[in-house]
Design an enzyme around this catalytic site. Structure first.
Site: not given
Length: 493
Positions: A431, A435, A451
């Protein structure tokens, strides 16, 4: 005068010129042999005869061909090609670095070193694809920066020459004459036409974008994540102003961006810089933050074809995927945002800024600091944050890797290499790297199946993570459509 070879699609390009199609502004330029002028496709002037038109892939190539910039359509101020956001090859990476001012600061050798190629290879590939090498591309950017400074500030011409990146006043004068067919003094607007712009008032700019722009959503996104001390959003929806500090190569700055009216083709921006040499770099970083070089038409064509995602695309035309004004800052904020809400991540970042950020020379409204440098955080105790010890270790580890170059997040880095380097650090998972890749590295094709907000959005659509394969290469934009289906985003920073 050199002319480019005719390429497939020139007749289609001429049709775009004939219809003044703004969708192609920045994607190519056309020049008119009988006038010696080059323009963007949407130029309002009378359409020239096809036999007199030449097409170029870049403004630099048109300038190299001996053409000067049109005074009506200002082709040097067109939005950049969305291609450089998508492409991860040498040319795409080089264009992002040139936009960030690397050639002006480090020369062609510095550009090549960052890319891992020889100067000759870089020059050859750029010339083959764009009709101009790195020196000519940087020269075109310097000319645009000089024009902006001439027409919006009262800085002396000599100071503008060096602030724009020219090595000498003579080089500056020669370039301005070649590109604009005017002397610097003539190009500078008459006093009655100029907006007063002393250093305290900053430099006013219009940052062009292509197609529709979902301003409300991007302001909402940034407002929810605004970090006290370095960011603030003033005003009410429809008339908001986003302000933030910038850490730049030569000094610091404050950027102020006004929420645009619906249907406009630019964002009003004001930059207050401690050193005007940072102008082109600051502009590029604001453009990346607001995703101004995106191609919303290409995104909508792919995502809108999905029967489940299509209604979301139609409801929010021009939805952008915000980038980052400072990639290293974004990486630290991504770690702070692990397993906490957006609001909690912003509060933690504000505490970090207050404890370790560099204060501005004087507060500017609610802006008081620039974000801490990685080297400062690498050795910090972080006791002020009240986070679990493991997350503090991760933050220090990431900061140390950024400080010593083990992880690079500059605009020209290979995105896969950066992701692998990040994943090798303890406490960094998919994640966080995804990101960072999406926002800090501007990758338009990132998907975050783990997410929480994405999972909720998929459920609401009756879709599954594997459905996202059909959304390539624009999955980052699909993420934002999914997040916008929710009242708030549970997890991202």
């Amino acid at each position: 005068m050199m002319a480019p070879a005719t390429q497939p699609g020139d007749d289609s390009r001429y049709q775009a010129v004939s219809s003044r199609d703004a969708r192609f502004d920045g994607e190519f330029f056309f020049a008119v042999s009988t006038t010696g002028i080059y323009c963007r496709p949407s130029c309002p002037a009378v359409t020239p005869k096809r036999a007199n038109v030449r097409f170029y892939p870049s403004a630099a190539a048109a300038q190299r061909g001996g053409f000067r910039a049109c005074r009506r359509c200002r082709p040097d101020a067109a939005p950049g090609s969305a291609e450089w956001n998508v492409r991860a090859d040498l040319v795409g990476r080089a264009m992002r670095l040139i936009g960030d001012g690397v050639v002006d600061r480090e020369g062609v050798a510095g550009l090549a070193d960052r890319l891992g190629y020889s100067s000759r290879q870089v020059h050859r590939q750029l010339t083959e694809e764009l009709g101009a090498g790195p020196v000519a591309l940087a020269r075109a950017q310097r000319a645009h920066t000089a024009r902006v400074l001439l027409q919006t500030t009262d800085l002396p011409v000599t100071e503008i020459a060096f602030a724009a990146g020219f090595a000498s006043v003579r080089q500056f004068n020669d370039t301005i004459r070649a590109v604009y067919d005017q002397t610097p003094s003539a190009l500078r607007a008459r006093p009655a036409q100029r907006r007063a712009s002393r250093p305290s008032g900053g430099i006013p700019l219009r940052l062009a974008h292509r197609g529709p722009y979902a301003a409300r959503e991007i302001l909402d996104f940034l407002q929810r994540r605004a970090v006290p001390g370095i960011e603030e959003v003033l005003g009410t929806p429809g008339a908001r102003v986003y302000r933030r500090t910038l850490r730049l190569p030569y000094g610091t700055g404050v950027a102020e961006i006004h929420e645009p009216r619906e249907g406009g083709s630019w964002l009003d921006c004001r930059l207050n810089l401690t050193d005007p040499r940072d102008l082109s770099t600051a502009v590029q970083r604001v453009r990346r933050l607001f995703d101004l070089d995106a191609d919303p038409y290409a995104v909508a064509e792919r995502l809108g074809a999905d029967p489940r995602l299509g209604p979301l695309v139609a409801a929010r035309p021009g939805l952008r995927s915000p980038g980052a004004a400072d990639a290293e800052e974004l990486a630290v904020r991504a770690v702070l945002g692990q397993q906490v809400t957006v609001a909690a991540a912003a509060r933690l970042a504000g505490t970090l800024v207050a404890a370790y950020g560099k204060p501005l020379g004087a507060p500017d409204g609610g802006l008081t600091h620039v974000f801490p440098e990685p080297a400062t955080l690498a050795d910090a105790s972080l006791a002020e944050l009240g986070m679990p010890a493991a997350r503090k270790r991760t933050l220090r580890t990431v900061a140390a890797a950024l400080a010593d170059g083990a992880v690079r997040l500059d605009p020209g880095v290979d995105r896969n290499d950066a992701e692998e380097a990040l994943l090798a650090l303890p406490g960094i998972g998919p994640w966080t790297t995804g990101y960072i890749r999406m926002r800090a590295l501007g990758d338009p094709d990132v998907f975050l199946p783990g997410d929480v907000g994405v999972r909720h959005g998929l459920t609401a659509l009756g879709a599954a993570p594997h459905d996202a394969q059909a959304w390539r290469p624009w999955r980052s934009y699909a993420l934002h459509h999914l997040w916008n289906t929710l009242a708030s985003t549970p997890k991202d920073s």
